[in-house]
Design a protein around this motif. Structure first.
Motif, PDB file in Angstrom:
ATOM      1  N   LEU A   1      51.034  20.214  60.285  1.00 39.84           N
ATOM      2  CA  LEU A   1      51.224  21.646  60.067  1.00 39.84           C
ATOM      3  C   LEU A   1      49.862  22.279  59.853  1.00 39.84           C
ATOM      4  N   ASN A   2      49.580  23.345  60.613  1.00 38.59           N
ATOM      5  CA  ASN A   2      48.307  24.058  60.517  1.00 38.59           C
ATOM      6  C   ASN A   2      48.555  25.548  60.326  1.00 38.59           C
ATOM      7  N   GLY A   3      47.525  26.233  59.814  1.00 32.38           N
ATOM      8  CA  GLY A   3      47.601  27.678  59.654  1.00 32.38           C
ATOM      9  C   GLY A   3      47.165  28.098  58.268  1.00 32.38           C
ATOM     10  N   SER A   4      47.609  29.276  57.853  1.00 32.45           N
ATOM     11  CA  SER A   4      47.289  29.787  56.527  1.00 32.45           C
ATOM     12  C   SER A   4      48.353  30.778  56.108  1.00 32.45           C
ATOM     13  N   PHE A   5      48.482  30.969  54.794  1.00 29.16           N
ATOM     14  CA  PHE A   5      49.453  31.948  54.278  1.00 29.16           C
ATOM     15  C   PHE A   5      48.979  32.515  52.950  1.00 29.16           C
ATOM     16  N   ASN A   6      49.492  33.694  52.636  1.00 29.82           N
ATOM     17  CA  ASN A   6      49.210  34.366  51.370  1.00 29.82           C
ATOM     18  C   ASN A   6      49.906  33.624  50.237  1.00 29.82           C
TER      19      ASN A   6
ATOM     20  N   ASP B   1      60.145  17.263  49.651  1.00 28.78           N
ATOM     21  CA  ASP B   1      59.808  17.876  48.359  1.00 28.78           C
ATOM     22  C   ASP B   1      58.335  17.673  48.022  1.00 28.78           C
ATOM     23  N   ALA B   2      57.791  16.509  48.340  1.00 27.62           N
ATOM     24  CA  ALA B   2      56.375  16.236  48.047  1.00 27.62           C
ATOM     25  C   ALA B   2      55.465  17.187  48.814  1.00 27.62           C
ATOM     26  N   ASP B   3      55.804  17.475  50.074  1.00 28.77           N
ATOM     27  CA  ASP B   3      54.989  18.397  50.865  1.00 28.77           C
ATOM     28  C   ASP B   3      55.102  19.822  50.341  1.00 28.77           C
ATOM     29  N   LEU B   4      56.281  20.239  49.938  1.00 28.11           N
ATOM     30  CA  LEU B   4      56.454  21.581  49.381  1.00 28.11           C
ATOM     31  C   LEU B   4      55.599  21.766  48.135  1.00 28.11           C
ATOM     32  N   THR B   5      55.613  20.794  47.258  1.00 32.49           N
ATOM     33  CA  THR B   5      54.827  20.877  46.026  1.00 32.49           C
ATOM     34  C   THR B   5      53.336  20.928  46.337  1.00 32.49           C
ATOM     35  N   ALA B   6      52.878  20.088  47.248  1.00 28.33           N
ATOM     36  CA  ALA B   6      51.460  20.042  47.577  1.00 28.33           C
ATOM     37  C   ALA B   6      50.968  21.348  48.195  1.00 28.33           C
TER      38      ALA B   6
ATOM     39  N   GLY C   1      52.446  24.401  47.736  1.00 25.30           N
ATOM     40  CA  GLY C   1      52.779  25.591  46.961  1.00 25.30           C
ATOM     41  C   GLY C   1      53.868  26.416  47.616  1.00 25.30           C
ATOM     42  N   LEU C   2      54.855  25.723  48.197  1.00 28.45           N
ATOM     43  CA  LEU C   2      55.979  26.382  48.848  1.00 28.45           C
ATOM     44  C   LEU C   2      57.277  26.023  48.130  1.00 28.45           C
ATOM     45  N   ASP C   3      58.176  26.997  48.069  1.00 30.90           N
ATOM     46  CA  ASP C   3      59.521  26.710  47.570  1.00 30.90           C
ATOM     47  C   ASP C   3      60.427  26.207  48.686  1.00 30.90           C
ATOM     48  N   ARG C   4      60.167  26.658  49.916  1.00 27.17           N
ATOM     49  CA  ARG C   4      61.014  26.280  51.051  1.00 27.17           C
ATOM     50  C   ARG C   4      60.153  26.196  52.300  1.00 27.17           C
ATOM     51  N   LEU C   5      60.491  25.248  53.177  1.00 25.60           N
ATOM     52  CA  LEU C   5      59.951  25.179  54.531  1.00 25.60           C
ATOM     53  C   LEU C   5      60.930  24.346  55.346  1.00 25.60           C
ATOM     54  N   GLU C   6      61.777  25.032  56.117  1.00 22.65           N
ATOM     55  CA  GLU C   6      62.812  24.320  56.861  1.00 22.65           C
ATOM     56  C   GLU C   6      63.299  25.144  58.043  1.00 22.65           C
ATOM     57  N   PHE C   7      63.879  24.430  58.985  1.00 22.48           N
ATOM     58  CA  PHE C   7      64.546  25.036  60.152  1.00 22.48           C
ATOM     59  C   PHE C   7      65.962  24.468  60.137  1.00 22.48           C
TER      60      PHE C   7
ATOM     61  N   GLN D   1      59.149  29.964  52.209  1.00 26.65           N
ATOM     62  CA  GLN D   1      58.850  30.828  51.060  1.00 26.65           C
ATOM     63  C   GLN D   1      57.732  30.244  50.208  1.00 26.65           C
ATOM     64  N   PRO D   2      56.563  30.922  50.174  1.00 29.75           N
ATOM     65  CA  PRO D   2      55.552  30.544  49.185  1.00 29.75           C
ATOM     66  C   PRO D   2      56.085  30.832  47.779  1.00 29.75           C
ATOM     67  N   THR D   3      55.710  30.004  46.842  1.00 32.85           N
ATOM     68  CA  THR D   3      56.230  30.121  45.483  1.00 32.85           C
ATOM     69  C   THR D   3      55.991  31.520  44.916  1.00 32.85           C
ATOM     70  N   GLY D   4      57.108  32.179  44.531  1.00 25.90           N
ATOM     71  CA  GLY D   4      57.036  33.483  43.905  1.00 25.90           C
ATOM     72  C   GLY D   4      56.876  34.655  44.842  1.00 25.90           C
TER      73      GLY D   4
END
Length: 222
Positions: free
Chosen positions: A39-44, A96-101, A103-109, A151-154
């Motif tokens: 996974l590559n890119g960037s987010f706020n 879950d480990a990737d989400l925590t690393a 800083g995301l609450d969700r990443l799924e299709f 969803q980034p956390t918060g």
């Protein structure tokens, strides 16, 4: 009158001849997995920007709602070649480990990593078991239309369909004739898709996803 007789004779020959084509509609379910992808890119992240370059572990969870499934329509010629369209509703959940690393609450299709392709297939009718078993192969090109849930956390949740890039599929299987109209079949199928998607909270991520699936389906021909 002679021309009319010739025309009627030609029509009779056509009607008496073998059926030149067949249309089939199929539905399948199965067990689907998705291997690691980068996974590559960037987010706020709410206070700055998170730059992403990480190998993600994906989970398929084929039988959890909404389940993995697919539908297709094929137009078969007597030559054994077929042409059609297929839509596969696959799934991919980041671990879950990737989400925590990240800083995301969700990443799924998960309301569909939908793969839509135009297919070309080849089958060999009645090769095995007294003419009831027919092997086949399939290939197709198209687009990925996943339901992105991220969803980034918060921050704001991205939740909706996006056209994310090109896709392809290959498969091979065998079909069992049940009666004049119905067949059952099993196949192995792999899909590939290149996915670049936007986040409502700001930023863009991209990854190439592969799925591997064992499908069981039914087909109605007419």
């Amino acid at each position: 009158m002679k021309k009319l007789r010739n025309l009627m004779a030609a029509v009779a020959v056509i009607l008496a001849g073998p059926v030149a084509a067949e249309i089939e509609l199929s539905f399948y379910m199965g067990a689907q997995t998705s291997p690691h992808s980068r996974l590559n890119g960037s987010f706020n992240n709410g206070g700055g920007t998170t730059v992403v370059d990480r190998l993600i572990t994906w989970e398929g969870k084929s039988f959890e709602a909404p389940p993995y499934y697919g539908v297709k329509a094929m137009y078969w010629r007597d030559s054994g070649w077929g042409f059609g369209v297929e839509m596969t509703h696959a799934k991919a959940y980041a671990s879950d480990a990737d989400l925590t690393a990240l800083g995301l609450d969700r990443l799924e299709f998960t309301d569909g990593h939908n793969i839509l392709t135009a297919n070309v297939s080849r089958r060999w009718d009645g090769r095995w078991w007294d003419g009831r078993l027919s092997p086949f192969v399939t290939g197709g090109l198209g687009v990925a239309i996943p339901h992105v849930d991220a969803q980034p956390t918060g921050l704001a949740r991205t939740f909706g369909y996006q056209v994310t890039g090109p896709a392809a599929r290959i498969g091979a299987g065998v079909s069992l004739e049940l009666n004049a109209r119905w067949d059952a079949y099993a196949e192995y199928q792999m899909t590939y898709s290149s996915n670049k998607f936007d986040l409502d909270s700001g930023g863009t991520l991209e990854t190439d996803l592969i799925t591997n699936a064992l499908n069981i389906g039914v087909t109605y021909g007419f």
